[in-house]
Motif scaffolding. Structure first.
Motif, short mmCIF file in Angstrom:
data_model
loop_
_atom_site.label_atom_id
_atom_site.label_comp_id
_atom_site.label_asym_id
_atom_site.label_seq_id
_atom_site.Cartn_x
_atom_site.Cartn_y
_atom_site.Cartn_z
N ALA A 29 -42.03 20.39 -62.47
CA ALA A 29 -43.38 19.92 -62.17
C ALA A 29 -43.68 19.93 -60.68
N GLY A 30 -42.70 20.35 -59.87
CA GLY A 30 -42.93 20.50 -58.45
C GLY A 30 -42.35 19.43 -57.55
N TYR A 31 -41.62 18.48 -58.12
CA TYR A 31 -41.00 17.45 -57.30
C TYR A 31 -39.69 17.96 -56.71
N ARG A 32 -39.39 17.51 -55.50
CA ARG A 32 -38.06 17.78 -54.93
C ARG A 32 -37.08 16.86 -55.65
N THR A 33 -35.91 17.37 -55.93
CA THR A 33 -34.91 16.58 -56.66
C THR A 33 -33.56 16.69 -55.99
N SER A 34 -32.72 15.73 -56.32
CA SER A 34 -31.34 15.70 -55.85
C SER A 34 -30.45 15.53 -57.08
N PRO A 35 -29.49 16.42 -57.29
CA PRO A 35 -28.69 16.39 -58.52
C PRO A 35 -27.71 15.22 -58.57
N PHE A 58 -12.28 8.75 -56.30
CA PHE A 58 -13.44 9.39 -56.91
C PHE A 58 -14.71 8.65 -56.51
N ALA A 59 -14.69 7.32 -56.55
CA ALA A 59 -15.86 6.52 -56.16
C ALA A 59 -16.21 6.75 -54.69
N GLU A 60 -15.20 6.81 -53.84
CA GLU A 60 -15.46 7.04 -52.42
C GLU A 60 -16.06 8.44 -52.20
N ALA A 61 -15.58 9.42 -52.95
CA ALA A 61 -16.15 10.77 -52.86
C ALA A 61 -17.59 10.77 -53.34
N MET A 62 -17.88 10.02 -54.41
CA MET A 62 -19.27 9.92 -54.89
C MET A 62 -20.16 9.28 -53.82
N ALA A 63 -19.67 8.20 -53.21
CA ALA A 63 -20.47 7.50 -52.19
C ALA A 63 -20.76 8.43 -51.01
N GLU A 64 -19.75 9.18 -50.58
CA GLU A 64 -19.96 10.12 -49.47
C GLU A 64 -20.99 11.18 -49.85
N ALA A 65 -20.92 11.69 -51.07
CA ALA A 65 -21.87 12.70 -51.52
C ALA A 65 -23.28 12.12 -51.64
N HIS A 66 -23.41 10.89 -52.14
CA HIS A 66 -24.73 10.24 -52.22
C HIS A 66 -25.30 10.05 -50.81
N ALA A 67 -24.46 9.62 -49.87
CA ALA A 67 -24.93 9.42 -48.49
C ALA A 67 -25.41 10.74 -47.89
N ARG A 68 -24.70 11.82 -48.14
CA ARG A 68 -25.13 13.14 -47.64
C ARG A 68 -26.47 13.53 -48.25
N GLU A 69 -26.63 13.34 -49.56
CA GLU A 69 -27.89 13.66 -50.22
C GLU A 69 -29.02 12.80 -49.67
N PHE A 70 -28.76 11.52 -49.46
CA PHE A 70 -29.76 10.61 -48.91
C PHE A 70 -30.20 11.12 -47.54
N GLU A 71 -29.25 11.40 -46.66
CA GLU A 71 -29.56 11.87 -45.31
C GLU A 71 -30.29 13.21 -45.34
N LEU A 72 -29.90 14.08 -46.24
CA LEU A 72 -30.55 15.39 -46.37
C LEU A 72 -32.04 15.24 -46.62
N HIS A 73 -32.41 14.27 -47.43
CA HIS A 73 -33.80 14.09 -47.82
C HIS A 73 -34.53 13.01 -47.02
N ALA A 74 -33.84 12.31 -46.13
CA ALA A 74 -34.41 11.15 -45.45
C ALA A 74 -35.62 11.48 -44.59
N LYS A 75 -35.60 12.61 -43.93
CA LYS A 75 -36.68 12.91 -42.98
C LYS A 75 -37.70 13.90 -43.52
N ALA A 76 -37.46 14.45 -44.68
CA ALA A 76 -38.40 15.42 -45.25
C ALA A 76 -39.62 14.68 -45.78
N PRO A 77 -40.79 15.27 -45.68
CA PRO A 77 -42.00 14.60 -46.17
C PRO A 77 -42.05 14.59 -47.70
N GLY A 78 -42.80 13.65 -48.23
CA GLY A 78 -43.00 13.60 -49.66
C GLY A 78 -41.91 12.86 -50.40
N THR A 79 -41.94 13.02 -51.70
CA THR A 79 -41.05 12.30 -52.59
C THR A 79 -39.90 13.17 -53.04
N VAL A 80 -38.73 12.57 -53.15
CA VAL A 80 -37.60 13.22 -53.79
C VAL A 80 -37.14 12.31 -54.92
#
Length: 181
Positions: A29-35, A58-80
């Motif tokens: 539908a056109g929304y930016r998404t994060s897997p 495994f949990a620490e690896a998930m947290a690091e990956a979530h933080a990277r995804e968060f930072e990746l989308h933090a400054k981009a305009p619009g909704t993710v």
């Protein structure tokens, strides 16, 4: 006055409750998404073994990956729209009977999602186990309860997705993304 759309909508909830399917519909539908980072980790070489043999790692690896995804989308305009977020890691640790590391606690408190947190409740009619989704339905329900409690613990209001068709769920998601009147 113009109100900006939320920047970080999150889909959380039970394993196998339709989050990834809804995320795909949102992308179409056109929304930016994060897997879902956990599924990516599980599908990577050694991922299933890491979850089985070192759930804290495994949990620490998930947290690091979530933080990277968060930072990746933090400054981009619009909704993710994110498929899960940092508090989901805390839910995983809680349901596993493990202590939350300070690094994960800090990340949950400092990297704040600014948008609706939508919970896909356990839904027996659509639940299917697969190579990465190894929980029984009862375990999926327990996971959902732990994850929802974790989101609440960090001050988020969790909104339940209705148990309806994909088109109706997408319409519900889109309604939640509209600015407040």
């Amino acid at each position: 006055m113009t109100v900006a759309l939320p920047r970080h909508a999150v889909l959380t909830g039970a394993p196998g409750a339709g989050k990834t399917t809804l995320l795909g519909a949102a992308a179409a539908a056109g929304y930016r998404t994060s897997p879902e980072v956990a599924r990516q980790l599980l599908q990577s070489l050694g991922g299933m073994e890491l979850r089985a043999n070192d759930p804290l790692g495994f949990a620490e690896a998930m947290a690091e990956a979530h933080a990277r995804e968060f930072e990746l989308h933090a400054k981009a305009p619009g909704t993710v729209v994110f498929d899960r977020g940092l508090p989901d890691v805390v839910g995983f640790l809680d349901v596993s009977g493990l202590v939350v590391p300070q690094s994960v606690e800090r990340a949950c408190r400092s990297l704040r999602y600014a948008g609706p947190v939508l919970r896909a409740p356990a839904w027996a009619e659509i639940y299917v186990q697969d190579a990465e989704r190894i929980q029984t339905l009862d375990e999926a329900i327990a996971s959902d309860e732990a994850v929802t409690a974790a989101w609440n613990r960090y001050g988020y209001s969790v909104i339940d997705l209705p148990l309806v068709s994909l088109a109706e769920r997408l319409a519900f998601l889109e309604a939640q993304l509209q600015p407040a009147a």
